[in-house]
Write an enzyme that holds these catalytic residues in place. Structure first.
Site, PDB file in Angstrom:
ATOM      1  N   GLU A  46       0.870  -1.208   0.095  1.00  0.00           N
ATOM      2  CA  GLU A  46       0.025  -0.020  -0.010  1.00  0.00           C
ATOM      3  C   GLU A  46       1.033   1.352  -0.025  1.00  0.00           C
ATOM      4  O   GLU A  46       1.825   1.163   0.642  1.00  0.00           O
ATOM      5  CB  GLU A  46      -0.770   0.182   1.280  1.00  0.00           C
ATOM      6  CG  GLU A  46      -1.985  -0.872   1.370  1.00  0.00           C
ATOM      7  CD  GLU A  46      -3.113  -1.136   0.525  1.00  0.00           C
ATOM      8  OE1 GLU A  46      -3.565  -0.036  -0.031  1.00  0.00           O
ATOM      9  OE2 GLU A  46      -3.642  -2.087   0.319  1.00  0.00           O
ATOM     10  N   THR A  47       0.255   2.389  -0.641  1.00  0.00           N
ATOM     11  CA  THR A  47       0.799   3.643  -0.638  1.00  0.00           C
ATOM     12  C   THR A  47      -0.384   4.287  -0.250  1.00  0.00           C
ATOM     13  O   THR A  47      -1.236   4.366  -0.964  1.00  0.00           O
ATOM     14  CB  THR A  47       1.598   3.998  -1.938  1.00  0.00           C
ATOM     15  OG1 THR A  47       2.576   3.261  -2.046  1.00  0.00           O
ATOM     16  CG2 THR A  47       2.254   5.437  -1.837  1.00  0.00           C
TER      17      THR A  47
END
Length: 266
Positions: A46-47
């Protein structure tokens, strides 16, 4: 000037364990394609992208392939960045506006508490291909909005399972939580792993959203509101869970910054 980006290991106090997430605190909103490109470049599960608003931050999460409606470890990482990099003072609450509603994070000593929506699971009859993809027989199977929740007979089976991800991807529901009660002599109440090939992540190291499902599942079985969980991926991570039967789950974890850099393209 470029855009600062910080990499944080979440649900751990040890570098190179837990679940890594990249966090961008943006001065102004960016378009979805740019955020997806950054997430693909970072190539982490995830970002997170944050933009300040009057009483909190808009927060969005991207895997390398898609935007997702909820992510626990990247929210934990985002809150850690806000406090550790001076965007908020330690006594301020972190308020996030997201596709899953308003999420709250509080700094409590060395732990960060997240206020998330519960995700209930319903018993279901899974296709036979699920057992084939997992390569193991299971005790029970439920389904929730995240995917299947599969209970196994023992912690050893949870740790040993090696799914066929190509077969999992062919199922109508391809994302799977596997879980079991922990060893009787363990400090933990239950263990789990999470496989999410449907969103481009074969195995997520430590998953807050999965614990929104696991909280209600194990509270019913163990008759306890407070639970200590271990996600038994190769990196591993610890999640404190509090669920009293209402519509909110409180997840607590630790976090550590491991890298800080600058994006030189916008």
């Amino acid at each position: 000037m470029g855009q600062t980006i910080t990499q944080v290991d979440a649900f751990t106090n040890t570098p190179f364990a837990g679940n890594p997430a990249a966090v961008c605190v943006l001065p102004t909103p960016q378009n979805k394609r740019w955020m997806q490109n950054v997430a693909q470049e970072m190539n982490l599960s995830e970002t997170a992208f944050l933009v300040r608003q009057d009483d909190g931050f808009n927060l969005r999460w991207f895997t390398p392939k898609v935007e997702v409606p909820l992510c626990g470890h990247a929210t934990l990482a985002s809150a850690h960045v806000l406090w550790s990099e001076g965007h908020l003072s330690p006594n301020e609450v972190a308020r996030f506006y997201t596709k899953s509603g308003v999420l709250i994070a509080k700094l409590q000593g060395e732990w960060i508490e997240l206020d998330f929506p519960v995700n209930h699971s319903q018993a279901t009859v899974a296709p036979p291909e699920l057992g084939q993809a997992l390569g193991i027989s299971y005790k029970s199977v439920c389904q929730n909005s995240l995917g299947y929740l599969v209970e196994l007979e023992s912690e050893e089976l949870v740790r040993q399972i090696q799914p066929n991800f190509q077969l999992l991807k062919t199922l109508p529901v391809s994302d799977v939580i596997v879980t079991s009660i922990a060893h009787s002599d363990s400090q933990y109440d239950f263990v789990s792993r999470f496989f999410a090939p449907g969103v481009g992540i074969d195995e997520d190291p430590v998953t807050g959203a999965a614990h929104c499902c696991l909280a209600a599942f194990w509270r019913d079985r163990l008759q306890k509101d407070e639970l200590l969980a271990y996600q038994a991926s190769s990196r591993g991570g610890v999640v404190k869970v509090y669920y009293d039967g209402g519509d909110r789950v409180f997840l607590s974890g630790q976090a550590v910054t491991v890298m800080r850099g600058e994006l030189i393209t916008r």
